[in-house]
Write a protein that holds these residues in place. Structure first.
Motif, PDB file in Angstrom:
ATOM      1  N   SER A  77       0.793  -1.231   0.000  1.00 52.57           N
ATOM      2  CA  SER A  77       0.000   0.000   0.000  1.00 52.57           C
ATOM      3  C   SER A  77       0.822   1.276   0.000  1.00 52.57           C
ATOM      4  N   GLY A  78       2.061   1.240   0.482  1.00 51.96           N
ATOM      5  CA  GLY A  78       2.847   2.464   0.606  1.00 51.96           C
ATOM      6  C   GLY A  78       3.622   2.796  -0.656  1.00 51.96           C
ATOM      7  N   THR A  79       3.466   4.011  -1.162  1.00 51.77           N
ATOM      8  CA  THR A  79       4.149   4.410  -2.400  1.00 51.77           C
ATOM      9  C   THR A  79       5.225   5.471  -2.161  1.00 51.77           C
ATOM     10  N   ASP A  80       5.668   5.619  -0.915  1.00 57.07           N
ATOM     11  CA  ASP A  80       6.660   6.650  -0.604  1.00 57.07           C
ATOM     12  C   ASP A  80       8.037   6.319  -1.167  1.00 57.07           C
ATOM     13  N   THR A  81       8.246   5.079  -1.610  1.00 55.53           N
ATOM     14  CA  THR A  81       9.535   4.698  -2.193  1.00 55.53           C
ATOM     15  C   THR A  81       9.549   4.881  -3.711  1.00 55.53           C
ATOM     16  N   ILE A  82       8.564   5.562  -4.217  1.00 56.83           N
ATOM     17  CA  ILE A  82       8.477   5.872  -5.648  1.00 56.83           C
ATOM     18  C   ILE A  82       8.555   7.382  -5.813  1.00 56.83           C
ATOM     19  N   ASN A 143      -8.244  -2.724  28.840  1.00 51.61           N
ATOM     20  CA  ASN A 143      -9.668  -2.465  28.926  1.00 51.61           C
ATOM     21  C   ASN A 143      -9.930  -1.090  29.552  1.00 51.61           C
ATOM     22  N   GLY A 144     -10.671  -0.256  28.848  1.00 56.19           N
ATOM     23  CA  GLY A 144     -10.987   1.073  29.360  1.00 56.19           C
ATOM     24  C   GLY A 144      -9.971   2.144  29.038  1.00 56.19           C
ATOM     25  N   LYS A 145      -8.821   1.765  28.502  1.00 55.55           N
ATOM     26  CA  LYS A 145      -7.802   2.743  28.129  1.00 55.55           C
ATOM     27  C   LYS A 145      -8.146   3.356  26.764  1.00 55.55           C
ATOM     28  N   THR A 146      -7.435   4.420  26.416  1.00 55.33           N
ATOM     29  CA  THR A 146      -7.693   5.127  25.161  1.00 55.33           C
ATOM     30  C   THR A 146      -6.586   4.857  24.158  1.00 55.33           C
ATOM     31  N   LEU A 147      -6.978   4.406  22.979  1.00 50.82           N
ATOM     32  CA  LEU A 147      -6.056   4.184  21.871  1.00 50.82           C
ATOM     33  C   LEU A 147      -6.250   5.280  20.840  1.00 50.82           C
ATOM     34  N   GLY A 148      -5.149   5.948  20.475  1.00 54.08           N
ATOM     35  CA  GLY A 148      -5.184   6.967  19.445  1.00 54.08           C
ATOM     36  C   GLY A 148      -4.628   6.434  18.139  1.00 54.08           C
ATOM     37  N   LEU A 149      -5.414   6.492  17.083  1.00 60.34           N
ATOM     38  CA  LEU A 149      -4.983   6.023  15.770  1.00 60.34           C
ATOM     39  C   LEU A 149      -4.766   7.209  14.844  1.00 60.34           C
ATOM     40  N   ILE A 150      -3.621   7.228  14.177  1.00 62.12           N
ATOM     41  CA  ILE A 150      -3.350   8.244  13.169  1.00 62.12           C
ATOM     42  C   ILE A 150      -3.320   7.529  11.823  1.00 62.12           C
ATOM     43  N   GLY A 151      -4.353   7.741  11.037  1.00 63.34           N
ATOM     44  CA  GLY A 151      -4.536   7.027   9.781  1.00 63.34           C
ATOM     45  C   GLY A 151      -5.663   6.025   9.911  1.00 63.34           C
ATOM     46  N   LEU A 152      -6.745   6.242   9.153  1.00 58.87           N
ATOM     47  CA  LEU A 152      -7.926   5.388   9.252  1.00 58.87           C
ATOM     48  C   LEU A 152      -8.299   4.826   7.879  1.00 58.87           C
ATOM     49  N   GLY A 153      -7.269   4.291   7.201  1.00 50.45           N
ATOM     50  CA  GLY A 153      -7.505   3.561   5.964  1.00 50.45           C
ATOM     51  C   GLY A 153      -7.878   2.130   6.290  1.00 50.45           C
ATOM     52  N   THR A 207       5.826  14.303   2.625  1.00 42.82           N
ATOM     53  CA  THR A 207       6.747  15.372   3.033  1.00 42.82           C
ATOM     54  C   THR A 207       6.158  16.180   4.177  1.00 42.82           C
ATOM     55  N   GLU A 208       4.828  16.220   4.264  1.00 42.53           N
ATOM     56  CA  GLU A 208       4.180  17.025   5.307  1.00 42.53           C
ATOM     57  C   GLU A 208       4.218  16.353   6.683  1.00 42.53           C
ATOM     58  N   ASN A 209       4.183  15.022   6.725  1.00 40.10           N
ATOM     59  CA  ASN A 209       4.112  14.376   8.045  1.00 40.10           C
ATOM     60  C   ASN A 209       5.401  13.676   8.459  1.00 40.10           C
ATOM     61  N   VAL A 228       3.194   2.519  18.899  1.00 36.99           N
ATOM     62  CA  VAL A 228       3.253   1.401  17.959  1.00 36.99           C
ATOM     63  C   VAL A 228       3.354   1.983  16.550  1.00 36.99           C
ATOM     64  N   ASN A 229       4.300   1.486  15.762  1.00 36.33           N
ATOM     65  CA  ASN A 229       4.415   1.939  14.375  1.00 36.33           C
ATOM     66  C   ASN A 229       4.587   0.751  13.437  1.00 36.33           C
ATOM     67  N   THR A 230       3.542   0.462  12.673  1.00 38.29           N
ATOM     68  CA  THR A 230       3.612  -0.562  11.629  1.00 38.29           C
ATOM     69  C   THR A 230       3.456   0.088  10.260  1.00 38.29           C
ATOM     70  N   ALA A 231       3.648   1.405  10.196  1.00 35.26           N
ATOM     71  CA  ALA A 231       3.474   2.146   8.944  1.00 35.26           C
ATOM     72  C   ALA A 231       4.827   2.429   8.304  1.00 35.26           C
ATOM     73  N   ARG A 232       5.338   3.639   8.448  1.00 36.39           N
ATOM     74  CA  ARG A 232       6.606   4.026   7.852  1.00 36.39           C
ATOM     75  C   ARG A 232       7.518   4.641   8.916  1.00 36.39           C
ATOM     76  N   GLY A 233       8.798   4.255   8.883  1.00 36.55           N
ATOM     77  CA  GLY A 233       9.744   4.711   9.886  1.00 36.55           C
ATOM     78  C   GLY A 233       9.919   6.217   9.909  1.00 36.55           C
ATOM     79  N   GLY A 234       9.815   6.858   8.742  1.00 33.82           N
ATOM     80  CA  GLY A 234      10.019   8.298   8.663  1.00 33.82           C
ATOM     81  C   GLY A 234       8.985   9.118   9.391  1.00 33.82           C
ATOM     82  N   LEU A 235       7.907   8.486   9.858  1.00 34.31           N
ATOM     83  CA  LEU A 235       6.898   9.198  10.637  1.00 34.31           C
ATOM     84  C   LEU A 235       7.406   9.562  12.025  1.00 34.31           C
ATOM     85  N   ILE A 236       8.479   8.916  12.441  1.00 37.45           N
ATOM     86  CA  ILE A 236       9.008   9.098  13.801  1.00 37.45           C
ATOM     87  C   ILE A 236      10.420   9.666  13.747  1.00 37.45           C
TER      88      ILE A 236
END
Length: 311
Positions: A77-82, A143-153, A207-209, A228-236
């Motif tokens: 799914s990731g096209t950042d290497t193009i 249970n009862g904790k809050t999970l924040g998701l960035i990206g909802l694809g 480039t923005e994120n 947790v990061n299972t997306a792209r390393g450059g986000l961090i």
């Protein structure tokens, strides 16, 4: 030499159903770990109509070396290497097998979150060393904790459903998401940082994120947040994350992607018991291998079929 038009695959293999879909083309394999100069040489030699990108990058130089090139199809799914700007300039279509590995990556994200909360890696090591820490160790109940998701694809939505099922409150940020299920509360980024007990990244790298998670955004987070990061390393920003772990702002991190891959010996994350590492393998399952291959092949055919039938 084959008279069939060529498709270059930046990998050593492709799932059999995908190979069958592309049977009218000559498939050129670049190998298990294709280097840029090797891919460039193959572009010059075979002038492919398509590149099916499994590993590595596709650069402007490679596109220039293959004047017949019509489409670059990502095996995933990731096209950042193009180099998408170069592709746009030269009229080359960039497509991705979106959602093909969603189940695999979402499961890996869940495993990573649970490993952090339940200290499974640490406790396993302790047990194998002969220790019994039941009287002195406590894990985190989600249970009862809050999970924040960035990206909802496709991946983020699937992961959200899993986490809702185990009792987490799910909040999410994605400016492009529409018609979210009722178990996801849509919020802004500031709310993600401030309210989340755990944050999981599921957005593409742009480039923005780049360095989205950095010392400033981490300073807004709760003390002891899980990353947790299972997306792209450059986000961090990796140095900032390491500092946050050392200061206890971040209690645990589970990372499946990194700013530079493959990770080389001596990386600052290695040996840190509060960072769980995996080699960008979240989407690598037997089923995902087939799904991504078929998706990438179908995307190629959707672009090339009119061209191929005229040859």
């Amino acid at each position: 030499m084959s008279q069939k038009p060529a498709i270059l695959i930046t990998g050593a293999d492709l799932a059999a159903p995908a190979v069958e879909l592309l049977k009218d083309f000559e498939l050129i394999y670049a190998g298990k770990s294709p280097q840029p100069e090797e891919v460039l040489a193959l572009c010059k030699k075979h002038n492919p109509l398509a590149i099916l990108l499994r590993y590595g990058k596709v650069t402007a130089e490679m596109m220039d070396a293959a004047p017949a090139l019509k489409v670059i199809s990502k095996h995933g799914s990731g096209t950042d290497t193009i180099d998408k700007e170069a592709a746009t300039r030269t009229g080359i279509k960039v497509v991705a097998a979106a959602g093909a590995n969603a189940a695999a990556v979402a499961e890996h994200a869940l495993a990573s979150l649970l490993a952090c909360a339940k200290s499974t890696v640490h406790l396993n090591e302790r047990m194998h060393s002969g220790h019994w820490d039941k009287a002195t160790f406590k894990t985190l109940e989600l249970n009862g904790k809050t999970l924040g998701l960035i990206g909802l694809g496709a991946i983020g939505l699937r992961f959200a459903k899993m986490c809702n099922a185990i009792g987490l409150r799910v909040i999410g940020f994605d400016p492009y998401a529409k018609n979210l299920p009722d178990y996801i509360q849509e919020v802004d980024l500031k709310t993600i940082w401030q309210q989340s007990d755990a944050i999981s990244l599921h957005c593409p790298l742009t480039t923005e994120n780049k360095d989205l998670l950095n010392k400033n955004t981490l300073s807004l987070c709760k003390d002891g947040v899980i990353i947790v990061n299972t997306a792209r390393g450059g986000l961090i920003n990796e140095a900032d994350l390491l500092n946050a772990i050392q200061s206890n702002k971040v209690s645990m991190a589970a990372l499946d992607s990194f700013a530079a891959e493959p990770m080389i010996a001596g990386h600052a994350f290695q040996g840190n018991k509060r960072i769980i590492l995996s080699p960008h393998i979240g989407g690598v399952t037997s089923d995902a291998y087939i799904n991504m291959g078929v998706g990438a092949a179908k995307n190629i055919l959707s672009v090339l079929l009119p061209v191929a039938t005229s040859i």
